[in-house]
Design a protein around this motif. Structure first.
Motif: not given
Length: 516
Positions: A8-17, A23-38
């Motif tokens: 599951l982990v590789p699929c989850f990382l690819q889904k975040l990417k 979306m190509e926005s700063a808010s989407a990038a921040r959301d991905e950073i928060a998900a990676i931190a969690a």
């Protein structure tokens, strides 16, 4: 559970990417950073609770496999105990029993295989999960930092010091079993951890470095055990072992600071001893060892001289193994001219040439009753031993196979380091004359054939100097075999063709008279 996370982990990382790229926005990038931190926090908590996976599979546990391996399973996997794990283990056992019943495998051997699989699989899965996460999220965070415009992303720690140490301990437990189990040596999780995660981890921090030291110590002991036990040497999967050495090569190439670790030097010495034996491991392993030696020499220079690795030995079998399995591959690796190949300084190239010459023409050792032994034509490449006292190594002669290996090494050195040996050419004609006097005609004829066949690869002075030796010594002595007679005729024909005077170009005046 770990096998499910591994999927599951590789699929989850690819889904975040993919979501961020859509979306190509700063808010989407921040959301991905928060998900990676969690996810990083969750993986660290998982590693904190996996202390049981750091326990090795000891010999008593293996011996209990023939009694149903229930005690071993309980001792090694108390962490994963529970109804789900018990059902999974019993399912694996039942499936393997069904697969092996028709093949007539003994019950004890089958139980031992099951015990090793139960030991290896959760550790392999956890190494795969963490390596995939670390390799993906490290470069990804740098991209997200530019998109989100948050420089604080650099402070995000994917794995802390305790997590790195726990991963090293888990890999350490697999390396303990690897010499005895080919499937463990070929483990995908272990290979990915050594080749994928070690090279990109920052080992400049002394707090993290004990994890690397633990891996180097275990590799040193593992290959030392393989070197001392012929039974292990015959059953080792050398291609898988070479991937472990390649991982250390990548780590050393990207972070030369680890070259000062004494455990790396010890590992290199053990691997070199493995390679220069008469029965050498397969080519992938020896190639990886040669590359590791070259990188260590390039990183330490004077602190790790080439003479510590390559030198002639009194024993002819060891000389031949050193030439074929270490010196020639080393010269081809370093002298290939590729961008990734290390660079050798002039003294090291001269040492390679002198080492081969000393094998072909060993220094004379003279002993007296009142004085200490001393050598004529001494060289730093010659390694004398107590057994050398009172004997002339030239009188012993060289075995035919050792002589052929030495002349092959000489040809390789001449071709690969033609430019660096510009001030060393005088040694070769003098050495050829001495070797012809000592009776080394067959190999020397092959070298002269090489001179005459490939003159463009060598200086004109080097090609011309051996001509008197060929004409006055080699071609006038009685031949010992039909092969030598054929070689002499071929060399004489080549010399006659090379030194026939060619017609000179037309003079300018004659050209003008003809045109007029």
């Amino acid at each position: 559970m770990l096998m499910v996370l591994e999927a599951l982990v590789p699929c989850f990382l690819q889904k975040l990417k993919s979501n961020t790229m859509t979306m190509e926005s700063a808010s989407a990038a921040r959301d991905e950073i928060a998900a990676i931190a969690a996810l990083a926090t969750s993986l660290q908590a998982l590693l904190y609770s996996s202390e049981t996976l750091t326990r090795p599979m000891t010999a008593p546990q293996l011996s209990r496999c023939d009694q149903g391996h229930k005690g071993a399973t309980t001792a090694n996997h108390a962490m994963s105990g529970g109804p789900n794990t018990s059902r999974l283990v019993s399912g694996i056992r039942d499936n393997l029993h069904l697969l092996e019943e028709g093949q007539g495998m003994p019950r004890e051997e089958m139980d031992e295989r099951i015990a090793r699989e139960e030991f290896r699989r959760p550790r392999e899965s956890l190494l795969n999960i963490c390596t995939e996460f670390y390799k993906h999220c490290g470069p990804r965070l740098k991209i997200l930092q530019n998109v989100a415009g948050e420089p604080r992303v650099t402070a995000l720690e994917l794995l802390d010091i305790k997590s790195h140490m726990r991963l090293a301990e888990i890999a350490h437990s697999l390396l303990k079993l690897a010499p005895y189990d080919s499937l463990t040596m070929e483990s995908r999780g272990l290979r990915r951890y050594v080749t994928g995660m070690l090279p990109i981890t920052d080992w400049s921090s002394e707090a993290v470095r004990p994890a690397l030291i633990l891996i180097l110590k275990r590799l040193d002991r593992m290959f030392n055990k393989i070197h001392k036990m012929p039974t292990l040497r015959r059953q080792v999967e050398w291609e898988a072992a070479s991937s472990l050495i390649e991982g250390i090569c990548l780590t050393l190439q990207r972070q030369p600071i680890i070259s000062f670790l004494p455990h790396l030097r010890s590992l290199i010495n053990v691997c070199v001893n493995l390679v220069r034996t008469r029965i050498c491991p397969p080519l992938p392993f020896s190639t990886a060892v040669v590359r590791l030696v070259a990188l260590q020499i390039q990183a330490l220079k004077d602190d790790f001289p080439l003479s510590h690795v390559i030198s002639p030995f009194t024993n002819q079998e060891r000389r031949e193994g050193m030439l074929l399995n270490l010196l020639i591959p080393f010269v081809l690796t370093v002298g290939s001219g590729s961008k990734d190949s290390p660079h050798l300084e002039q003294p090291e190239v001269s040492l390679l040439l002198q080492t081969v010459i000393n094998i072909l023409l060993p220094p004379r050792i003279i002993s007296t009753s009142r004085t200490k032994n001393f050598m004529l034509d001494t060289s730093p490449a010659h390694c004398s031993t107590p057994g050398d006292q009172g004997k002339d190594l030239r009188r012993e002669g060289l075995a035919e196979s050792t002589s052929q290996a030495a002349y092959l090494a000489l040809k390789v050195v001449l071709v690969c380091f033609e430019r660096q040996l510009g001030n060393q050419w005088y040694r070769l004609p003098a050495g050829q004359g001495d070797v012809s006097e000592e009776g080394g005609r067959p190999g020397l004829l092959g070298l002269h054939r090489f001179h005459s066949a490939y003159p463009s690869h060598l200086p004109h002075s080097l090609s011309c100097c051996p001509v008197p030796i060929i004409q006055c010594k080699l071609l006038t002595q009685p031949a010992d075999s039909q092969e030598e007679i054929t070689a002499r005729h071929h060399i004489a024909d080549q010399l006659e063709r090379r030194f026939i005077p060619r017609p000179s170009a037309r003079a300018p005046c004659s050209q003008s008279s003809t045109t007029s």
